[in-house]
Structures are given as structure tokens and as C-alpha cells.
Write a protein that holds these residues in place. Sequence first.
Motif, mmCIF file in Angstrom:
data_model
loop_
_atom_site.group_PDB
_atom_site.id
_atom_site.type_symbol
_atom_site.label_atom_id
_atom_site.label_comp_id
_atom_site.label_asym_id
_atom_site.label_seq_id
_atom_site.Cartn_x
_atom_site.Cartn_y
_atom_site.Cartn_z
ATOM 1 N N ASP A 147 56.288 33.029 23.580
ATOM 2 C CA ASP A 147 56.165 31.930 22.499
ATOM 3 C C ASP A 147 55.876 32.121 21.387
ATOM 4 N N VAL A 148 56.296 32.421 19.820
ATOM 5 C CA VAL A 148 55.155 32.463 18.628
ATOM 6 C C VAL A 148 55.286 31.338 18.399
ATOM 7 N N ILE A 149 54.390 30.770 17.060
ATOM 8 C CA ILE A 149 55.422 29.619 16.553
ATOM 9 C C ILE A 149 54.817 30.808 14.878
ATOM 10 N N TRP A 150 55.848 31.144 13.998
ATOM 11 C CA TRP A 150 55.053 31.343 12.778
ATOM 12 C C TRP A 150 55.110 31.016 11.457
ATOM 13 N N ILE A 151 54.390 30.402 10.932
ATOM 14 C CA ILE A 151 55.137 29.246 9.787
ATOM 15 C C ILE A 151 54.460 30.061 8.841
ATOM 16 N N LEU A 152 55.638 30.016 7.781
ATOM 17 C CA LEU A 152 55.222 30.270 5.780
ATOM 18 C C LEU A 152 55.589 29.630 5.376
ATOM 19 N N PHE A 153 55.234 29.458 3.678
ATOM 20 C CA PHE A 153 54.992 28.106 2.792
ATOM 21 C C PHE A 153 55.617 29.639 1.966
ATOM 22 N N THR A 154 56.463 29.696 1.254
ATOM 23 C CA THR A 154 57.604 30.359 0.267
ATOM 24 C C THR A 154 56.449 30.324 -0.652
ATOM 25 N N GLY A 155 56.018 29.249 -0.774
ATOM 26 C CA GLY A 155 55.531 29.005 -2.743
ATOM 27 C C GLY A 155 54.505 30.056 -2.968
ATOM 28 N N ASN A 156 53.207 30.959 -1.743
ATOM 29 C CA ASN A 156 52.785 31.825 -2.187
ATOM 30 C C ASN A 156 52.591 33.081 -0.877
ATOM 31 N N ASP A 157 52.928 32.115 -0.130
ATOM 32 C CA ASP A 157 53.306 33.870 1.249
ATOM 33 C C ASP A 157 53.682 35.219 0.916
ATOM 34 N N LEU A 158 54.697 34.702 -0.143
ATOM 35 C CA LEU A 158 55.843 35.542 0.221
ATOM 36 C C LEU A 158 55.266 36.255 -1.070
#
Length: 83
Positions: free
Chosen positions: A58-69
Motif C-alpha cells: 500500500d503506497v499513497i503517492w500525493i502529487l500536486f500538479t501545480g509545482n511537482d511537475l
Amino acid sequence: MLIGDSFAEGACENEGGTIAGYLRSENYLVANLARSGTSALHQLATYTEYKNVYPTKDVIWILFTGNDLHGLRQEKTTRLVNY
């Protein structure tokens, strides 16, 4: 396992106000490997390096496209590209 940046880490929050804190209050064991200022490639590297230390399905990976990309473009010019 929780992966991400400041939001996932719970920056500026007490333990109870974080995602990891909430999950722990529900009796889940949580390895919070999220860190402020990281982007997707750094987070992938963290997961790769620690997946055997904290084995889980179980892995929860939280990405915020506003700055992570956006940070991903910079990281692709570093040794992190090996991940």
C-alpha cells in the motif's frame, strides 16, 4: 507508505492534522517518506531507496500538479534521472 511533498508531509501541522496522523489514529502503520520541496522524480527515488526498508503493498503517492511537475524538469538534469 506515504510519498509526496509538503502537503503529504504535513508541513505546518501538528501530527493529528496530517494525513499520516489521521491514518495512524485509525490504527494504520504509516511510514511517512514525504518531504517538502521535492518533486516527482525525487519522490520516486525516495520510494525506490526505501521500498525494501518499509515493505508494503500500500503506497499513497500525493502529487500536486501545480509545482511537482515543474520541478521534474529541473530534476531531469540531475543524477536523479537515473531513477
